[in-house]
Design an enzyme around this catalytic site. Structure first.
Site, PDB file in Angstrom:
ATOM      1  CE1 TYR A  77      -3.360  -2.525  -0.301  1.00  0.00           C
ATOM      2  CE2 TYR A  77      -3.905  -2.145   2.828  1.00  0.00           C
ATOM      3  CZ  TYR A  77      -3.711  -3.499   1.320  1.00  0.00           C
ATOM      4  OH  TYR A  77      -5.107  -3.822   0.610  1.00  0.00           O
ATOM      5  CG  HIS A 127      -1.753  -8.122  -0.272  1.00  0.00           C
ATOM      6  ND1 HIS A 127      -1.124  -7.573   0.146  1.00  0.00           N
ATOM      7  CD2 HIS A 127      -3.280  -8.214  -0.407  1.00  0.00           C
ATOM      8  CE1 HIS A 127      -2.577  -6.608  -0.140  1.00  0.00           C
ATOM      9  NE2 HIS A 127      -3.382  -6.917  -0.472  1.00  0.00           N
ATOM     10  N   PRO A 147     -16.281  -3.588   3.493  1.00  0.00           N
ATOM     11  CG  PRO A 147     -14.854  -2.220   5.527  1.00  0.00           C
ATOM     12  CD  PRO A 147     -14.517  -3.051   3.948  1.00  0.00           C
ATOM     13  NE  ARG A 199     -15.422   0.610  -2.193  1.00  0.00           N
ATOM     14  CZ  ARG A 199     -13.995   0.059  -3.055  1.00  0.00           C
ATOM     15  NH1 ARG A 199     -14.015   0.187  -3.881  1.00  0.00           N
ATOM     16  NH2 ARG A 199     -13.272  -1.326  -2.456  1.00  0.00           N
ATOM     17  N   GLY A 200     -20.648  -0.038  -4.441  1.00  0.00           N
ATOM     18  CA  GLY A 200     -21.075  -0.975  -5.305  1.00  0.00           C
ATOM     19  C   GLY A 200     -23.186  -1.365  -5.395  1.00  0.00           C
TER      20      GLY A 200
HETATM   21  N1  LIG Z   1      -6.786  -8.208   1.813  1.00  0.00           N
HETATM   22  C1  LIG Z   1      -7.071  -7.322   0.130  1.00  0.00           C
HETATM   23  O1  LIG Z   1      -6.866  -7.599  -0.628  1.00  0.00           O
HETATM   24  C2  LIG Z   1      -7.172  -6.273   0.264  1.00  0.00           C
HETATM   25  C3  LIG Z   1      -7.905  -5.066  -0.993  1.00  0.00           C
HETATM   26  C4  LIG Z   1      -8.778  -4.456  -0.734  1.00  0.00           C
HETATM   27  C5  LIG Z   1      -8.507  -3.323   0.811  1.00  0.00           C
HETATM   28  N2  LIG Z   1      -7.807  -4.324   2.076  1.00  0.00           N
HETATM   29  C6  LIG Z   1      -8.379  -3.005   3.365  1.00  0.00           C
HETATM   30  O2  LIG Z   1      -9.231  -3.208   3.526  1.00  0.00           O
HETATM   31  C7  LIG Z   1      -9.553  -2.063   3.522  1.00  0.00           C
HETATM   32  C8  LIG Z   1     -11.137  -1.390   3.702  1.00  0.00           C
HETATM   33  O3  LIG Z   1     -10.920  -1.934   2.056  1.00  0.00           O
HETATM   34  P1  LIG Z   1     -11.553  -0.753   0.952  1.00  0.00           P
HETATM   35  O4  LIG Z   1     -11.004   0.371   1.169  1.00  0.00           O
HETATM   36  O5  LIG Z   1     -11.705  -1.267  -0.372  1.00  0.00           O
HETATM   37  O6  LIG Z   1     -13.065  -0.933   1.581  1.00  0.00           O
HETATM   38  P2  LIG Z   1     -14.175   0.118   1.948  1.00  0.00           P
HETATM   39  O7  LIG Z   1     -13.696   0.400   3.468  1.00  0.00           O
HETATM   40  O8  LIG Z   1     -15.506  -0.571   2.251  1.00  0.00           O
HETATM   41  O9  LIG Z   1     -15.002   1.157   1.920  1.00  0.00           O
HETATM   42  C9  LIG Z   1     -13.529   2.598   1.268  1.00  0.00           C
HETATM   43  C10 LIG Z   1     -14.695   3.594   0.540  1.00  0.00           C
HETATM   44  O10 LIG Z   1     -15.997   3.850   0.600  1.00  0.00           O
HETATM   45  C11 LIG Z   1     -15.247   5.931   1.158  1.00  0.00           C
HETATM   46  N3  LIG Z   1     -16.012   5.779   2.668  1.00  0.00           N
HETATM   47  C12 LIG Z   1     -15.437   5.376   3.818  1.00  0.00           C
HETATM   48  N4  LIG Z   1     -16.616   5.914   4.838  1.00  0.00           N
HETATM   49  C13 LIG Z   1     -17.162   5.812   4.008  1.00  0.00           C
HETATM   50  C14 LIG Z   1     -18.424   6.736   4.793  1.00  0.00           C
HETATM   51  N5  LIG Z   1     -18.589   6.998   6.196  1.00  0.00           N
HETATM   52  N6  LIG Z   1     -19.595   7.427   3.987  1.00  0.00           N
HETATM   53  C15 LIG Z   1     -18.960   7.161   2.345  1.00  0.00           C
HETATM   54  N7  LIG Z   1     -17.987   6.698   2.261  1.00  0.00           N
HETATM   55  C16 LIG Z   1     -17.578   6.197   2.904  1.00  0.00           C
HETATM   56  C17 LIG Z   1     -14.681   5.570   0.404  1.00  0.00           C
HETATM   57  O11 LIG Z   1     -14.287   6.895   0.387  1.00  0.00           O
HETATM   58  P3  LIG Z   1     -13.425   8.636   1.113  1.00  0.00           P
HETATM   59  O12 LIG Z   1     -12.002   8.361   0.851  1.00  0.00           O
HETATM   60  O13 LIG Z   1     -14.072   9.090   0.867  1.00  0.00           O
HETATM   61  O14 LIG Z   1     -14.119   7.899   2.835  1.00  0.00           O
HETATM   62  C18 LIG Z   1     -13.550   4.611   0.481  1.00  0.00           C
HETATM   63  O15 LIG Z   1     -13.587   5.138  -1.469  1.00  0.00           O
HETATM   64  C19 LIG Z   1      -8.239  -0.978   3.053  1.00  0.00           C
HETATM   65  O16 LIG Z   1      -7.636   0.111   3.795  1.00  0.00           O
HETATM   66  C20 LIG Z   1      -7.330  -2.087   3.201  1.00  0.00           C
HETATM   67  O17 LIG Z   1      -6.756  -2.159   4.993  1.00  0.00           O
HETATM   68  C21 LIG Z   1      -7.382  -5.698   2.078  1.00  0.00           C
END
Ligand SMILES: NC(=O)c1ccc[n+]([C@@H]2O[C@H](COP(=O)([O-])OP(=O)(O)OC[C@H]3O[C@@H](n4cnc5c(N)ncnc54)[C@H](OP(=O)(O)O)[C@@H]3O)[C@@H](O)[C@H]2O)c1
Length: 278
Positions: free
Chosen positions: A62, A123, A202, A205-206
């Site tokens: 990252y 990962h 979590p 999105r979508g």
């Molecule tokens: N193991 C893997 O392969 C893998 C893959 C991807 C991610 N991850 C881990 O999982 C974590 C979370 O995944 P992710 O970032 O893809 O998904 P997420 O946390 O479900 O979604 C993040 C997205 O949602 C928006 N968001 C966050 N809080 C919000 C709210 N309260 N209201 C509206 N929009 C909101 C964020 O934009 P804003 O910045 O504008 O809030 C961003 O675009 C990552 O940080 C990473 O540590 C792991």
């Protein structure tokens, strides 16, 4: 003093590392992909700690995320668990060669300024390298004290079973949210065996603005993102959501989701009407 994240309840990773269940995903820290120093990232991380978050998820892949965490929070609070990952190259290609896994782990230790990584996650399993070699290397790092607990990411039930024959696995990190429950079978194994399950993406999105989600959100005077997180926290006591954001407002909103108590009716409605296609 009780902090909002503490309302999510606690879970002991590997039976030993106690964290509050609502964590923080550090993939989207401001500047993570471009700048080695970012005040925005530091402020966000310190605010997460103030709100009671004590589980931060990051990865070697990252960008500058690990360095930003160390800059903002080192020396770390005693209770903080930083989970990182290795074995993924740019472009999302797995690289499970033992020497690369060791190099990633040692580089994460330097970047995070740690002697031991509390939770190190593979990962991605590399389909080109025998599992024995990948998990043998990880076992070696653990036996040397560089890793305390081992996790895996994006695994099937069968891959998890085979990995557990080679090294103790404490956590699984798979994509899982209201709209995508393809990993429900893996979650069931985690629940049965007491492994932590870190659902990534979590906030679903979508998911779109389904009427159901909107109406449950209105009932609780909450946002849809908060309901998606509250649903995950209710789904199983082994679930440790790691929502990611670069926005202080969203961070507060996400942590406050731990305070929402969904009713059985809410759950039934959400389970039925937002049931994922995958
Ligand atoms: N193991 C893997 O392969 C893998 C893959 C991807 C991610 N991850 C881990 O999982 C974590 C979370 O995944 P992710 O970032 O893809 O998904 P997420 O946390 O479900 O979604 C993040 C997205 O949602 C928006 N968001 C966050 N809080 C919000 C709210 N309260 N209201 C509206 N929009 C909101 C964020 O934009 P804003 O910045 O504008 O809030 C961003 O675009 C990552 O940080 C990473 O540590 C792991």
């Amino acid at each position: 003093m009780s902090k909002p994240a503490h309302a999510s309840g606690a879970f002991a990773i590997g039976g030993e590392l106690r964290v509050h269940r609502l964590g923080f995903g550090a993939m989207r820290l401001p500047g993570a992909w471009r700048e080695p120093h970012s005040n925005g990232a530091g402020e966000l991380l310190r605010e997460a700690i103030r709100l009671g978050v004590d589980l931060i998820d990051t990865a070697h892949a990252y960008g500058h995320s690990e360095e930003l965490i160390a800059e903002a929070l080192h020396p770390y609070p005693d209770e903080l668990v930083i989970a990182t990952k290795g074995g993924l190259r740019s472009g999302g290609h797995p690289d499970g060669r033992p020497e690369r896994l060791r190099a990633d782990c040692e580089s994460s230790l330097r970047r995070l300024r740690l002697d031991t990584i509390s939770l190190w996650q593979l990962h991605r399993i590399d389909p080109e390298i025998p599992l024995e070699e990948q998990f043998g290397a990880i076992r070696g790092l653990r036996d040397e004290g560089k890793i305390r607990f081992v996790g895996v990411s994006e695994v099937s039930v069968d891959e998890l079973r085979r990995a557990r024959q080679l090294v103790e696995i404490a956590t699984v990190q798979n994509r899982f949210n209201l709209a995508d429950r393809a990993a429900a079978d893996v979650l069931r194994v985690c629940e049965a065996d007491g492994l932590g399950f870190l659902p990534w993406a979590p906030i679903a999105r979508g998911l779109g603005n389904t009427c159901t989600l909107a109406s449950v959100a209105t009932t609780h005077e909450a946002t849809q993102a908060q309901i998606a997180l509250a649903w995950l926290l209710r789904r199983s006591p082994v679930v440790l959501p790691i929502p990611g954001t670069g926005s202080p407002e969203h961070l507060r909103e996400n942590v406050d989701a731990a305070l929402i108590e969904l009713s059985e009716d809410d759950l039934a409605t959400l389970e039925h009407d937002t049931h994922g296609q995958r």
